[in-house]
Design an enzyme around this catalytic site. Structure first.
Site, PDB file in Angstrom:
ATOM      1  N   GLU A 139       0.868  -1.136   0.020  1.00  0.00           N
ATOM      2  CA  GLU A 139       0.005  -0.044  -0.122  1.00  0.00           C
ATOM      3  C   GLU A 139       0.718   1.206  -0.096  1.00  0.00           C
ATOM      4  OE1 GLU A 139      -4.092  -0.625   2.062  1.00  0.00           O
ATOM      5  OE2 GLU A 139      -2.472  -0.933   3.545  1.00  0.00           O
ATOM      6  N   HIS A 192      -3.401   0.791  11.651  1.00  0.00           N
ATOM      7  CA  HIS A 192      -4.853   0.301  11.944  1.00  0.00           C
ATOM      8  C   HIS A 192      -5.180   0.475  13.490  1.00  0.00           C
ATOM      9  CE1 HIS A 192      -3.307  -3.168   8.900  1.00  0.00           C
ATOM     10  NE2 HIS A 192      -3.401  -1.935   8.508  1.00  0.00           N
ATOM     11  N   HIS A 228       0.677   5.283   8.066  1.00  0.00           N
ATOM     12  CA  HIS A 228      -0.746   4.442   7.735  1.00  0.00           C
ATOM     13  C   HIS A 228      -0.980   3.391   8.797  1.00  0.00           C
ATOM     14  CE1 HIS A 228      -3.675   2.020   6.295  1.00  0.00           C
ATOM     15  NE2 HIS A 228      -2.765   0.895   6.028  1.00  0.00           N
ATOM     16  N   HIS A 282     -10.647  -0.173   8.046  1.00  0.00           N
ATOM     17  CA  HIS A 282      -9.268  -0.478   7.532  1.00  0.00           C
ATOM     18  C   HIS A 282      -8.167   0.216   8.853  1.00  0.00           C
ATOM     19  CE1 HIS A 282      -6.234  -0.510   4.092  1.00  0.00           C
ATOM     20  NE2 HIS A 282      -5.489  -0.593   5.331  1.00  0.00           N
TER      21      HIS A 282
END
Lengths: 273, 273, 273, 273
Positions: free
Chosen positions: B110, B131, B129, B200
């Site tokens: 990603e 979770h 990025h 996500h």
């Protein structure tokens, strides 16, 4: 200290053959079934420590792996707290749940969970039975556990709930203590990855021991996120079936990434002595 | 042990040049872009360990920093669990997300999240990025994430929510696996600091890597406080827009204070071995 | 390592004079004010580490103690994360919040909280300002924080809530950055032990630094228990006023018992290096 | 370090006689009552560390064991934080709660909880009094604590709630500070395993010290699961009475399994120094 060393040695030995492979499906064609079983036992010891370190197992619960040499046999620890399991604790059982070489070691009462799942699910190579704390509430509630985090993609559609009263009547001791109850649980699991056990916990499967660990840890994670999302009080969106199936497959290919850090954390925080 | 040493050495080297400075905007005018990039890579390794230690990243998620020498390039780890990242894992990518010098190292699927944000946000020097567990519930709910703690002042107005179905349709695998999805996410982020990703996690930006870490940690903190406040069942007061903007700016100037303790905690609890 | 040693040395030195005494009221009549201040500074360093270790302070927040020699002065760390504070960081301030001997050390922006409370509350010897995570929800809600655990007995009747808009208008940066705001906060505290700060945290006082720490830790504990009890959805019983006042007084006499274990935990888990 | 060694030595000595036995009912017939008491004191020291390590006890709360030699006496620590208790802290009391050999050591204010339960419950060999955080909300609420996890099977039927106002009136300090209050609490416990104490905590009993620890830890676990299940908002199924009684009995036979890991965790994370 002796146990800690032997744990480290097993990991090293297993690594010489296996580190870097994402699962047994990809393992070298020149590896013998005996070598494969040595590797599986090394991973099984690690899985016990990882699942305890990650809060999935406490003093109870257990994890097993199918034998590569004899697919009608499985490996599991003697009756012991998972965080303390070493290679000397691992026993081999047949599908009647008799130990091949007990040497006085006692057995888990609920080992029937494992054999009965292996019997009907040839794709399954490893099974975790736990009292995963965020999972238990879903097992006693009519609120379904569904994929809400993409890491829970493997929870495709609703996760079945097993109520022991259906198979064992109203007067059991809640435990899967015989073949009949194990078979009923395996039937309820069907082709799924997780089956909830009412007032007890769950059983989680994988195509390798690393995958069973991945599924057990992210089933707990997804359950916690789902409970927290529902408590916000608004409208909640779950993954749709295609999204869940696709991302579940992708995550399965990435299992070596979290396994590496879980292994490091379990070894560095080990209470074995 | 080798990794732990190299991590400590990088920190020491980076500190000789940078310790005490609040951000790159304040760094010495005599520092070359090459020296600046050495410093950024040192901070990037630390940021990986800090975000894992603080529970923002687990085996997944990633953090990147823009190159000072070539602002159309960025640095990010090879595909690895953040808690284990060392300087040898850091790779340089161009804005087509091709690695400059891969040497067999694999890439995060990603990474497009990072390049597409850098392209449209010249003010952004670092991207996380994650979770982040208290953030995900807000990403699947219509309850907005808003500044309720003054440490979440940077969450001015509503935080946008990105649903991959808008850009990728109903049958994605949920991942930002190409330029188009990355660009759609960057557009949704707009001029904000945090964009929620449905089912996500989120993407969080900063004017330096320290600021991106500050924003990621306090976005999680603010989300937890907001959920807990809403659950009390009474009337809840959020920061107004002026309060949020002003205290957000003040907190950004104080980033070195929490960074110092986060660094100490990450190094002292490191599972690198 | 040097800091860790100096922390241990301070504790040892302070203990030679003070261990076993429940508070400064009981301290030896032959102790000079100078000796008393050495002891208070030792406890202040420990309090910083304890409150960080117990999750009351993170990279922000601060704790102070009044000077025994000059009761119109107070001691507080330079602007630094509490878990890293050592004796060399402790500065002395007058009630205009000017440092007596700054030596280039920077000051906490919100030190006015401390001076303004000391001015109007001669019984108060120590003040904690924190972003205590279970407290913040009560500060933004109209659900009152009340004694529900006997360890929260000191929270007699309702705990006042300070909204900075009352004193500073709608466009502040939320911080107590001047004398006027500090004085307004001190007025709101009144004769209480805890004052909530909307969208920010709280200020907690004690008749010694040990007592301020006791109150800060059990205010957080009581807030968590109250939120959990309210969420059960049934009828909830709080302590009545007599119960709260009486058990609050008893707990204050027992402060040395938890202090001993908090000190051990903070020292053994210290991230100072 | 001296304390840590003495703790390890006691454990080793106790183990020579007792390791592997599930409880005192199974102990060797050739063991004298004096040897049995040495063993009980070793387990009592461990129980203090285990219950602190597992978050059941903090700076307060206490655990006791009945004397084998003189069943009208009991052993309990001097007034000290449980995580710091060593064998030198253990004192013997008669049922008037007078210490046999005080040597200047101070007593817990609420030791009457222990003696009064031992008096009326000859089956009880050990008592834990704690401020178990997930238990307190049930003690102040009309929502009953019931077996929802099979590990909470010992919580058969409703757990009684003790409100000190019934026995002591509206103006107590909440503490069980005399024989009358202790007797009222023991009466409320009846033949149960856990009695809730309103605004305070609970008292938990066992047929051995290992069993009292097992019950205290899983009462907390069950309370947390029950609260989480109720918050999901659906219909919730509890264990029925037969299930609870049967699995409670099975779990009691397995106490050595979790005890082994709890002991390892407490020793490896000990803050004694």
């Amino acid at each position: 200290m002796i146990q800690r060393l032997s744990l480290a040695m097993i990991v090293t030995l297993a690594c010489l053959a296996a580190c870097g492979s994402a699962g047994w499906a990809q393992s070298s064609p020149t590896k013998t079934a005996e070598e494969e079983d040595v590797e599986r036992i090394g991973d099984l010891v690690l899985a016990n420590h990882i699942l305890a370190d990650q809060g999935i197992l406490d003093g109870f619960g257990h994890v097993s792996v199918r034998s590569a040499k004899n697919p009608n046999h499985y490996f599991i620890s003697r009756s012991r707290a998972p965080a303390l399991v070493s290679a000397a604790d691992i026993m081999e059982y047949d599908f009647d749940d008799h130990p091949v070489d007990p040497r006085g070691r006692s057995s888990y009462l609920e080992r029937f969970i494992h054999s009965e799942i292996y019997k009907v699910r040839p794709d399954v190579q490893a099974v975790v039975h736990s009292h995963s704390p965020a999972i238990i509430p879903f097992g006693v509630s009519d609120v379904p556990l569904k994929p809400i985090s993409h890491m829970g993609g493997f929870l495709i559609r609703e996760v079945p709930g097993f109520d022991i009263r259906e198979a064992g009547g109203n007067e059991t001791d809640m435990l899967i203590r015989n073949k009949e109850l194990g078979a009923a649980l395996a039937t309820k699991l069907g082709n799924g990855t997780v089956v909830l056990m009412r007032g007890h916990g769950d059983a989680v499967v994988g195509q390798s021991i690393k995958h069973a660990v991945l599924h057990a840890i992210y089933a707990e994670f997804n359950a916690r996120i789902e409970a927290d999302a529902l408590r916000l009080g608004g409208k909640v969106i779950f993954l749709n079936e295609v999204e869940a199936r696709k991302v579940g497959a992708v995550n399965d290919t990435a299992v070596d990434r979290p396994w590496e850090i879980w292994k490091n954390q379990a070894l560095s925080r080990s209470q074995s002595r």
